[in-house]
Every structure is written in C-alpha cells, then in structure tokens.
Motif scaffolding. Structure first.
Motif, PDB file in Angstrom:
ATOM      1  N   GLY A  97       0.796  -1.218   0.000  1.00  0.00           N
ATOM      2  CA  GLY A  97       0.000   0.000   0.000  1.00  0.00           C
ATOM      3  C   GLY A  97       0.829   1.269   0.000  1.00  0.00           C
ATOM      4  O   GLY A  97       2.062   1.250   0.106  1.00  0.00           O
ATOM      5  N   GLU A  98       0.133   2.364  -0.113  1.00  0.00           N
ATOM      6  CA  GLU A  98       0.747   3.694  -0.118  1.00  0.00           C
ATOM      7  C   GLU A  98       1.345   3.989   1.261  1.00  0.00           C
ATOM      8  O   GLU A  98       0.709   3.755   2.280  1.00  0.00           O
ATOM      9  CB  GLU A  98      -0.358   4.707  -0.442  1.00  0.00           C
ATOM     10  CG  GLU A  98       0.043   6.138  -0.412  1.00  0.00           C
ATOM     11  CD  GLU A  98      -1.151   7.070  -0.619  1.00  0.00           C
ATOM     12  OE1 GLU A  98      -0.884   8.275  -0.733  1.00  0.00           O
ATOM     13  OE2 GLU A  98      -2.317   6.619  -0.657  1.00  0.00           O
ATOM     14  N   GLN A  99       2.565   4.489   1.271  1.00  0.00           N
ATOM     15  CA  GLN A  99       3.181   4.869   2.527  1.00  0.00           C
ATOM     16  C   GLN A  99       2.887   6.349   2.787  1.00  0.00           C
ATOM     17  O   GLN A  99       3.104   7.199   1.925  1.00  0.00           O
ATOM     18  CB  GLN A  99       4.680   4.619   2.504  1.00  0.00           C
ATOM     19  CG  GLN A  99       4.988   3.144   2.526  1.00  0.00           C
ATOM     20  CD  GLN A  99       6.447   2.858   2.807  1.00  0.00           C
ATOM     21  OE1 GLN A  99       7.330   3.596   2.402  1.00  0.00           O
ATOM     22  NE2 GLN A  99       6.702   1.775   3.510  1.00  0.00           N
ATOM     23  N   LEU A 100       2.365   6.624   3.970  1.00  0.00           N
ATOM     24  CA  LEU A 100       1.984   7.982   4.350  1.00  0.00           C
ATOM     25  C   LEU A 100       2.825   8.440   5.522  1.00  0.00           C
ATOM     26  O   LEU A 100       3.203   7.632   6.373  1.00  0.00           O
ATOM     27  CB  LEU A 100       0.510   8.009   4.783  1.00  0.00           C
ATOM     28  CG  LEU A 100      -0.531   7.474   3.806  1.00  0.00           C
ATOM     29  CD1 LEU A 100      -1.903   7.426   4.463  1.00  0.00           C
ATOM     30  CD2 LEU A 100      -0.562   8.332   2.554  1.00  0.00           C
ATOM     31  N   ARG A 125      -8.783   1.507  -1.056  1.00  0.00           N
ATOM     32  CA  ARG A 125      -7.535   2.182  -0.723  1.00  0.00           C
ATOM     33  C   ARG A 125      -6.675   1.292   0.171  1.00  0.00           C
ATOM     34  O   ARG A 125      -7.160   0.697   1.123  1.00  0.00           O
ATOM     35  CB  ARG A 125      -7.812   3.500  -0.017  1.00  0.00           C
ATOM     36  CG  ARG A 125      -6.523   4.266   0.254  1.00  0.00           C
ATOM     37  CD  ARG A 125      -6.725   5.707   0.371  1.00  0.00           C
ATOM     38  NE  ARG A 125      -5.453   6.397   0.443  1.00  0.00           N
ATOM     39  CZ  ARG A 125      -5.336   7.650   0.787  1.00  0.00           C
ATOM     40  NH1 ARG A 125      -6.411   8.359   1.069  1.00  0.00           N
ATOM     41  NH2 ARG A 125      -4.148   8.224   0.831  1.00  0.00           N
ATOM     42  N   ILE A 140      -3.032   1.214   2.395  1.00  0.00           N
ATOM     43  CA  ILE A 140      -1.905   1.944   2.963  1.00  0.00           C
ATOM     44  C   ILE A 140      -0.959   0.937   3.606  1.00  0.00           C
ATOM     45  O   ILE A 140      -1.338  -0.200   3.893  1.00  0.00           O
ATOM     46  CB  ILE A 140      -2.331   3.016   3.993  1.00  0.00           C
ATOM     47  CG1 ILE A 140      -2.998   2.383   5.216  1.00  0.00           C
ATOM     48  CG2 ILE A 140      -3.215   4.069   3.339  1.00  0.00           C
ATOM     49  CD1 ILE A 140      -3.174   3.356   6.371  1.00  0.00           C
ATOM     50  N   SER A 141       0.270   1.371   3.811  1.00  0.00           N
ATOM     51  CA  SER A 141       1.286   0.505   4.395  1.00  0.00           C
ATOM     52  C   SER A 141       1.845   1.156   5.649  1.00  0.00           C
ATOM     53  O   SER A 141       2.153   2.347   5.649  1.00  0.00           O
ATOM     54  CB  SER A 141       2.415   0.289   3.378  1.00  0.00           C
ATOM     55  OG  SER A 141       3.481  -0.410   3.959  1.00  0.00           O
TER      56      SER A 141
END
Length: 143
Positions: free
Chosen positions: A64-67, A107, A109-110
């Motif tokens: 997933g997307e890193q935030l 969605r 996320i990571s």
C-alpha cells in the motif's frame, strides 16, 4: 468509531501488546475517538464484515501507499467525516489480505514495507491513530 477488522486471535493478556493497545485506546477517548477491534476466525468472516462495514474501509498492506503521520491524520479524519464518524481498517491474517480484498480497488496503505504480525500491526495502527488525534489538536506529542 474506528474499527480494526482482522483475522486472528485476541491479544494475550500476558503479552506486552495488550496493555499497549489498551493504553492507546484509552488515550483516544478524550479526543472523541473510540477504537474497536473485531477479530474474525476466517477470511470468509472478514470478507463478510468488510462488506457490511458502515463507513469507508482502508486496507493495510505492505504494497500500500506509505503515508507520513500528517497525511495519515488527513486520511483518518477525512474517512471519519465521509463515513459519518465510522471508519474501518483491515489487517490480514498470517497469509495477508484475502485475494478478494487485494484486488478490490479499495484504498491500501502501508505501515511499512516490512511484514509484522497482525497483533503488532494493531498496536502500531492504534498509536498512529492516537498520533493523528494529537496532531489535530496541536499537542507536542508529534515532535
């Protein structure tokens, strides 16, 4: 309400993870955020719970997307606003997310590119939810 949906076992009371999770959960109450974990015994039960979720659903996946913490806070509070104060995060079991969720278009996320146990990921997620609440109120916690 923030709900963590996962396949797995209850945090053992003898584990350091249980009091850590409870600590963050209790710290969130004054911020008006309740944190609940719903454990499922199978991927099928997890899929049914995701399908029945009342608000937005965010999947946790190493792909997933890193935030950063600020962006995570925007995701958290944006999701709560969109979902009428309800948001769910999904943590896969020992084999990760079920294939039906991986390709669902939801969605992702990571927390990290590394793999963690679902119990440890729950505590890390609880800490990030607490950090987001502290960022929102402008405390010194996130320094």
């Amino acid at each position: 309400m923030v709900c963590i949906l996962t396949v797995g076992k209850k945090l053992s009371s003898s584990s350091w993870l249980s009091p850590a999770y409870s600590q963050y959960s209790a710290r969130l109450l004054p911020a008006g955020v309740s944190l609940e974990t719903v454990l499922h015994k199978s991927d099928a039960a997890l899929l049914a719970s995701v399908a029945a979720a009342a608000g937005p659903v965010v999947l946790l996946s190493e792909e997933g997307e890193q935030l950063d913490s600020e962006a995570f806070g925007e995701l958290l509070y944006g999701g709560l606003e969109e979902g009428g104060s309800r948001l769910a995060f999904v943590i896969g079991g020992a084999d990760g997310l079920p294939p039906e969720l991986r390709g669902s278009g939801r969605r992702k996320i990571s927390l990290s590119r590394m793999t963690f146990t679902h119990q440890f990921a729950r505590v890390m997620l609880a800490e990030q939810i607490y950090r987001a609440s502290e960022i929102r109120k402008g405390s010194n916690y996130h320094k």
